[in-house]
Write an enzyme that holds these catalytic residues in place. Structure first.
Site, PDB file in Angstrom:
ATOM      1  N   GLY A 167      -4.630   3.427 -31.445  1.00  9.95           N
ATOM      2  CA  GLY A 167      -4.405   2.294 -30.734  1.00  9.95           C
ATOM      3  C   GLY A 167      -5.097   2.538 -29.453  1.00  9.95           C
ATOM      4  CB  THR A 168      -5.607   5.011 -26.732  1.00 12.17           C
ATOM      5  OG1 THR A 168      -4.502   5.058 -26.789  1.00 12.17           O
ATOM      6  CG2 THR A 168      -6.496   5.324 -25.418  1.00 12.17           C
TER       7      THR A 168
ATOM      8  CG  ASN B 243       5.290   1.442 -25.264  1.00 14.52           C
ATOM      9  OD1 ASN B 243       5.039   0.473 -24.799  1.00 14.52           O
ATOM     10  ND2 ASN B 243       5.092   2.496 -24.524  1.00 14.52           N
TER      11      ASN B 243
ATOM     12  CD  GLN C  32       5.763   1.447 -30.492  1.00 11.59           C
ATOM     13  OE1 GLN C  32       6.521   1.501 -31.050  1.00 11.59           O
ATOM     14  NE2 GLN C  32       5.252   2.515 -29.973  1.00 11.59           N
TER      15      GLN C  32
ATOM     16  CB  SER D 104      -1.762   3.178 -33.720  1.00 10.13           C
ATOM     17  OG  SER D 104      -1.575   4.577 -33.622  1.00 10.13           O
TER      18      SER D 104
ATOM     19  CG  HIS E 100       0.369   8.289 -34.058  1.00  9.64           C
ATOM     20  ND1 HIS E 100       1.386   8.597 -33.356  1.00  9.64           N
ATOM     21  CD2 HIS E 100      -0.778   7.574 -33.461  1.00  9.64           C
ATOM     22  CE1 HIS E 100       0.951   8.110 -32.075  1.00  9.64           C
ATOM     23  NE2 HIS E 100       0.138   7.406 -32.053  1.00  9.64           N
TER      24      HIS E 100
ATOM     25  CB  THR F 185     -19.550  10.554 -39.588  1.00  7.72           C
ATOM     26  OG1 THR F 185     -21.114  10.578 -39.379  1.00  7.72           O
ATOM     27  CG2 THR F 185     -19.294  10.794 -41.026  1.00  7.72           C
TER      28      THR F 185
ATOM     29  CB  CYS G  58       6.629  14.004 -19.354  1.00 10.06           C
ATOM     30  SG  CYS G  58       7.894  13.571 -20.102  1.00 10.06           S
TER      31      CYS G  58
HETATM   32  C1  LIG Z   1       2.192  -0.072 -27.426  1.00  8.59           C
HETATM   33  C2  LIG Z   1       1.268   1.138 -27.687  1.00  8.59           C
HETATM   34  N1  LIG Z   1      -0.121   1.045 -27.285  1.00  8.59           N
HETATM   35  C3  LIG Z   1      -0.961   1.871 -27.549  1.00  8.59           C
HETATM   36  C4  LIG Z   1      -0.588   2.834 -27.858  1.00  8.59           C
HETATM   37  C5  LIG Z   1      -1.516   3.930 -28.065  1.00  8.59           C
HETATM   38  O1  LIG Z   1      -1.805   4.365 -29.478  1.00  8.59           O
HETATM   39  P1  LIG Z   1      -2.526   5.658 -30.085  1.00  8.59           P
HETATM   40  O2  LIG Z   1      -1.396   6.921 -29.707  1.00  8.59           O
HETATM   41  O3  LIG Z   1      -2.879   5.571 -31.380  1.00  8.59           O
HETATM   42  O4  LIG Z   1      -3.745   5.983 -28.996  1.00  8.59           O
HETATM   43  C6  LIG Z   1       0.850   3.219 -28.198  1.00  8.59           C
HETATM   44  C7  LIG Z   1       1.192   4.844 -28.430  1.00  8.59           C
HETATM   45  O5  LIG Z   1       2.257   5.249 -28.053  1.00  8.59           O
HETATM   46  C8  LIG Z   1       1.642   2.248 -27.789  1.00  8.59           C
HETATM   47  O6  LIG Z   1       3.310   2.529 -28.304  1.00  8.59           O
END
Ligand SMILES: Cc1ncc(COP(=O)(O)O)c(C=O)c1O
Length: 376
Positions: free
Chosen positions: A71-72, A151, A179, A199, A201, A237, A325
């Site tokens: 996601g990041t 989130n 989310q 994302s 995970h 890759t 944290c």
């Molecule tokens: C709303 C939101 N955006 C982005 C992310 C980041 O995703 P990732 O952990 O896959 O980089 C998160 C993860 O906590 C999230 O909750």
């Protein structure tokens, strides 16, 4: 003591079927999808098939999906990619005060690079006002980035209304759906979304994998340079086993979306009812109506979140404050600050519980009981 994991908004356990696919692929699929021999071509096919599944899950075409490391990266690609592709058209961006740091910190970096960013406020429920957005739009606004669902408190923004407002504006509409994906039905055409981050995970898939939906015709400047992978949009890759496992997780989520949404709402309801029955004083932070089924953020008077989370941990319950944290201490959540203001009690006494795969009614009843023992 068997632990009770109530922190699925932070991350989720991998589904059993996903682990099976992942491990099988790790054993069998070592080919490089860019290689032209059979082993490479086999891996390429796996990636192509997976991409179809990812695209279909949001009503997109497979050419509109770029696989990322999560996601990041998807958020960063959408934001920096738009800013640097479109800076000659304008340098103004609109986002909200309650975005994930993957969006907020990217925007702050752009401010240092000479872009102007408007951070929309939210009300006590965590909702933005579409009128505020309308009045913040300018001729030089090139990007509007508003998260699908939050989130920390789970509030769901009026995404379709925003898409409708932006349809005649030059700004790209990006939404961080990390989310929301897997909890809500998403149709990028219906909601008129240009860019959308996902994302793996968070949906019982592996970590370190995700995707960015990029509507056909939307131009982004890449952030990675190197090989020609992902149609030259994202060099590197491909992680074939993770991509295939991610697609499996998506299939499982899609198949069980309605069923799991009902189940998580029931877990949330049982948890709330039990806390009330046991006489635990609390209030729900955010909206009751427009909220993700699996997220519950509550404020418990006269508790201190840092101590409370340690007590929960010792009692075998994994929960979270939802905020960062740093060096063992918890910074006040920027989301709760935006909702309630500086120095409000919610900043010190709010905890997020988030439900998911493998949680049972018995677990949430036990968790509520243990909380009553701590609080009362
Ligand atoms: C709303 C939101 N955006 C982005 C992310 C980041 O995703 P990732 O952990 O896959 O980089 C998160 C993860 O906590 C999230 O909750």
């Amino acid at each position: 003591m068997t632990r009770i994991y109530l922190d699925h908004a932070a991350t989720t356990p991998m589904a059993e079927e996903v682990i099976q696919v992942y491990t099988a692929e790790m054993k069998e699929e070592f080919g490089n999808p860019s290689s032209i021999h059979q082993t490479g071509r086999k891996a390429r096919k796996k990636v192509d098939d997976a991409r179809m599944i990812l695209a279909k899950s949001i009503g997109a075409h497979e050419t509109e999906v770029t696989i990322t490391s999560g996601g990041t990266e998807a958020d960063n690609y959408a934001i920096f990619g738009t800013a640097y592709a479109r800076q000659s058209e304008g340098r103004h961006i609109i986002t909200t005060q309650i975005e994930h740091h993957a969006v907020l910190h990217a925007c702050e970096q752009l401010e240092k690079d000479g872009f102007e960013v408007t951070y929309l406020p939210v009300d006590q429920k965590g909702l933005i006002s579409v009128d505020d957005l309308k009045s913040s739009l300018r001729k030089d606004t090139i990007l509007v980035s508003i998260m699908f669902a939050n989130n920390e408190v789970g509030v769901v923004q009026p995404i379709e209304e925003i898409g409708e407002l932006l349809k005649d504006h030059i700004a790209y509409f990006h939404t961080d759906a990390v989310q929301a994906f897997g909890s809500l039905t998403i149709d990028v055409h219906k909601a008129q979304i240009d860019l959308l981050s996902v994302s793996s995970h968070k949906i019982n898939g592996p970590k370190g994998i995700g995707f960015l939906y990029q509507r056909k015709g939307i131009m982004l400047k890449p952030i990675f340079y190197g090989g020609q992978q992902e149609r030259k949009k994202r060099a590197g890759t491909e992680n074939v086993p993770a991509i295939v496992a991610f697609a499996k997780a998506v299939q499982l989520k899609q198949a069980a979306l309605t069923e799991s949404s009902v189940a998580y709402k029931q877990l949330k309801q049982t948890f709330i009812s039990e806390l009330k029955r046991l006489g635990v004083p609390f209030k729900v932070n955010g909206s009751y109506e427009t909220v993700l089924p699996h997220v519950l953020n509550i404020s418990i008077p006269n508790t201190d979140v840092e101590t409370f989370l340690v007590q929960l941990d010792l009692a075998g319950i994994d929960a979270s404050s939802g905020s960062a944290c740093t060096a063992g201490s918890i910074d006040p959540s920027h989301v709760l600050v935006a909702m309630f203001g500086e120095n409000t009690p919610e900043l010190r006494n709010s905890v997020r519980f988030s439900f998911g795969l493998n949680n049972t009614q018995e677990q949430v009843i036990e968790a509520a009981y243990k909380i009553s023992k701590i609080v009362l």
